[in-house]
Design an enzyme around this catalytic site. Sequence first.
Site, PDB file in Angstrom:
ATOM      1  N   CYS A 139     -79.276  17.478   1.535  1.00 44.46           N
ATOM      2  CA  CYS A 139     -78.120  17.175   2.309  1.00 44.46           C
ATOM      3  C   CYS A 139     -76.959  16.243   1.326  1.00 44.46           C
ATOM      4  CB  CYS A 139     -78.429  16.600   3.539  1.00 44.46           C
ATOM      5  SG  CYS A 139     -79.640  17.716   4.545  1.00 44.46           S
ATOM      6  N   HIS A 163     -72.494  13.490   6.612  1.00 40.92           N
ATOM      7  CA  HIS A 163     -73.359  14.788   6.479  1.00 40.92           C
ATOM      8  C   HIS A 163     -73.587  14.892   8.124  1.00 40.92           C
ATOM      9  CE1 HIS A 163     -76.278  17.346   6.002  1.00 40.92           C
ATOM     10  NE2 HIS A 163     -77.330  16.683   6.314  1.00 40.92           N
ATOM     11  N   ASN A 215     -76.634  21.939  11.081  1.00 36.77           N
ATOM     12  CA  ASN A 215     -76.610  21.330   9.623  1.00 36.77           C
ATOM     13  C   ASN A 215     -76.710  22.234   8.606  1.00 36.77           C
ATOM     14  OD1 ASN A 215     -77.455  19.899   7.364  1.00 36.77           O
ATOM     15  ND2 ASN A 215     -79.099  18.788   8.141  1.00 36.77           N
TER      16      ASN A 215
HETATM   17  N1  COA Z   1     -87.020  21.224  22.163  1.00 38.61           N
HETATM   18  C1  COA Z   1     -87.402  20.649  23.187  1.00 38.61           C
HETATM   19  N2  COA Z   1     -88.061  19.619  22.759  1.00 38.61           N
HETATM   20  C2  COA Z   1     -88.448  19.111  21.577  1.00 38.61           C
HETATM   21  C3  COA Z   1     -88.045  19.858  20.450  1.00 38.61           C
HETATM   22  C4  COA Z   1     -87.049  20.790  20.843  1.00 38.61           C
HETATM   23  N3  COA Z   1     -86.585  21.475  19.897  1.00 38.61           N
HETATM   24  N4  COA Z   1     -88.241  19.179  19.280  1.00 38.61           N
HETATM   25  C5  COA Z   1     -89.006  18.100  19.565  1.00 38.61           C
HETATM   26  N5  COA Z   1     -89.157  18.253  21.018  1.00 38.61           N
HETATM   27  C6  COA Z   1     -89.880  17.354  21.871  1.00 38.61           C
HETATM   28  C7  COA Z   1     -90.873  16.462  21.258  1.00 38.61           C
HETATM   29  O1  COA Z   1     -92.094  17.326  21.012  1.00 38.61           O
HETATM   30  C8  COA Z   1     -91.266  15.364  21.885  1.00 38.61           C
HETATM   31  O2  COA Z   1     -91.834  15.606  22.870  1.00 38.61           O
HETATM   32  P1  COA Z   1     -93.118  14.379  23.487  1.00 38.61           P
HETATM   33  O3  COA Z   1     -92.235  13.173  23.862  1.00 38.61           O
HETATM   34  O4  COA Z   1     -93.756  15.167  24.464  1.00 38.61           O
HETATM   35  O5  COA Z   1     -94.103  14.068  22.290  1.00 38.61           O
HETATM   36  C9  COA Z   1     -89.752  14.883  22.341  1.00 38.61           C
HETATM   37  O6  COA Z   1     -89.140  16.010  22.348  1.00 38.61           O
HETATM   38  C10 COA Z   1     -89.011  13.832  21.408  1.00 38.61           C
HETATM   39  O7  COA Z   1     -89.082  14.077  20.350  1.00 38.61           O
HETATM   40  P2  COA Z   1     -88.456  13.259  19.028  1.00 38.61           P
HETATM   41  O8  COA Z   1     -89.158  13.914  17.679  1.00 38.61           O
HETATM   42  O9  COA Z   1     -88.994  11.884  19.239  1.00 38.61           O
HETATM   43  O10 COA Z   1     -87.083  13.501  19.176  1.00 38.61           O
HETATM   44  P3  COA Z   1     -85.940  12.850  18.476  1.00 38.61           P
HETATM   45  O11 COA Z   1     -85.081  12.170  19.463  1.00 38.61           O
HETATM   46  O12 COA Z   1     -86.505  12.040  17.366  1.00 38.61           O
HETATM   47  O13 COA Z   1     -85.090  14.208  18.050  1.00 38.61           O
HETATM   48  C11 COA Z   1     -84.809  15.385  16.098  1.00 38.61           C
HETATM   49  C12 COA Z   1     -85.879  15.075  16.991  1.00 38.61           C
HETATM   50  C13 COA Z   1     -85.437  16.146  15.036  1.00 38.61           C
HETATM   51  C14 COA Z   1     -83.562  16.166  16.354  1.00 38.61           C
HETATM   52  C15 COA Z   1     -84.429  14.071  15.258  1.00 38.61           C
HETATM   53  O14 COA Z   1     -85.657  13.322  14.889  1.00 38.61           O
HETATM   54  C16 COA Z   1     -83.587  14.350  14.224  1.00 38.61           C
HETATM   55  O15 COA Z   1     -82.251  14.677  14.122  1.00 38.61           O
HETATM   56  N6  COA Z   1     -83.946  13.936  12.790  1.00 38.61           N
HETATM   57  C17 COA Z   1     -83.144  13.954  11.644  1.00 38.61           C
HETATM   58  C18 COA Z   1     -82.811  15.047  11.386  1.00 38.61           C
HETATM   59  C19 COA Z   1     -82.354  15.700  10.135  1.00 38.61           C
HETATM   60  O16 COA Z   1     -81.352  16.648  10.389  1.00 38.61           O
HETATM   61  N7  COA Z   1     -82.519  15.438   8.977  1.00 38.61           N
HETATM   62  C20 COA Z   1     -82.091  16.385   7.834  1.00 38.61           C
HETATM   63  C21 COA Z   1     -81.404  15.679   6.925  1.00 38.61           C
HETATM   64  S1  COA Z   1     -80.730  14.212   7.192  1.00 38.61           S
END
Ligand code: COA
Length: 329
Positions: free
Chosen positions: A116, A256, A286
């Site tokens: 990224c 980004h 993204n």
């Molecule tokens: N739809 C519905 N539920 C989902 C899901 C989806 N697509 N993905 C995860 N969940 C669930 C999880 O299983 C979890 O359930 P639980 O509480 O029963 O365990 C809950 O939602 C929360 O998950 P969590 O991982 O804590 O969510 P989050 O708020 O951290 O969001 C991301 C997840 C991936 C969106 C976030 O961590 C993120 O954006 N990370 C960085 C992403 C990125 O783009 N990186 C690229 C380079 S910078």
Amino acid sequence: MAITKAAITAVAGFVPEDVLTNFDLEKMVETNDEWIVSRTGIKQRHIVKDPKKATSDMVVSSIQKLVEKTGLDLDTVDMIIVGTVTGDYPFPDTANIVAHKVGAKNAFGYDINAACSGFIFSLFTAAQFIETGFYKKILVCGADQMSSILNYEDRNTCILFGDGAGVVLLEPKTDGTGIFDAILKGDGAGCELLHMKAGGSMNPATLETVANKEHYAHQEGRQVFKAAIVGMADSIQELLDKNNMDVNEIDWLIPHQANKRIMLGVADKLDYPHEKVLINIEKYGNTTAGTIPLCLRDFEHKFKKGDTIVLTAFGGGFTWGSILVKWAY
Ligand code: COA
């Protein structure tokens, strides 16, 4: 004597026609529009559906749009750099394929694999060639066909990414505009949190790696989320401190586009107003190295000559950093 800086003098971008909405994803994995919008800000992403198309084709379309816009003579281009993790082939590099396809016969080039951060690393690399006077015209591209490395059965990743490309033309300027400074960082310890396991020399492709779905992007979302906010915010602060600047002197912040909550988290950490953070993630998701040039394209109409713009990114590697730009037009 006036100091020569490398300035962005034109921008263009391309996203494929086909759109994958959150509602489409609801039919593919256990997720829903409300969750995706509230957790990421993404409503849809564009996806390459034509099996004969690859990342180079999106870059070529971006360059063609830039040529239509500016009348650039591609024979005058010295160099093409493509930031990407989804090059057409493991080798040769996509930049050479692009130069061939667009007919930039005097340009040499190469790819930069910084996930990224690919576009900002490419931009600052290209700027060195311009500032030294070695080259006069460089096309800096950021492009990724993320759909080619996503597991559409894994809701942790497939909802986040899309396909897209952008390009900027970099030329020398002596009028106080251009790329002024950068803080660029890396930490290989981040590899295990965001990577594609197979297909490289560590785990070459075998029937087993394919069966185990190891040719897809893997991410530990929560840990990357936290590291991204800290990495981008800290590198912006370091850049400001180094240049004796206050955060309020930034006219526009272009992060980004990984997650809307990450971008606003960076702004909050710096006490920077949300309305000056440029966001288009709702349309494209993204697109990895594509996000920053696509933002430059979408928000170009807002910029005035002399505006102070900070580009910031965080991604696989880990790689991250920020660039200070004085807009040239
Ligand atoms: N739809 C519905 N539920 C989902 C899901 C989806 N697509 N993905 C995860 N969940 C669930 C999880 O299983 C979890 O359930 P639980 O509480 O029963 O365990 C809950 O939602 C929360 O998950 P969590 O991982 O804590 O969510 P989050 O708020 O951290 O969001 C991301 C997840 C991936 C969106 C976030 O961590 C993120 O954006 N990370 C960085 C992403 C990125 O783009 N990186 C690229 C380079 S910078």
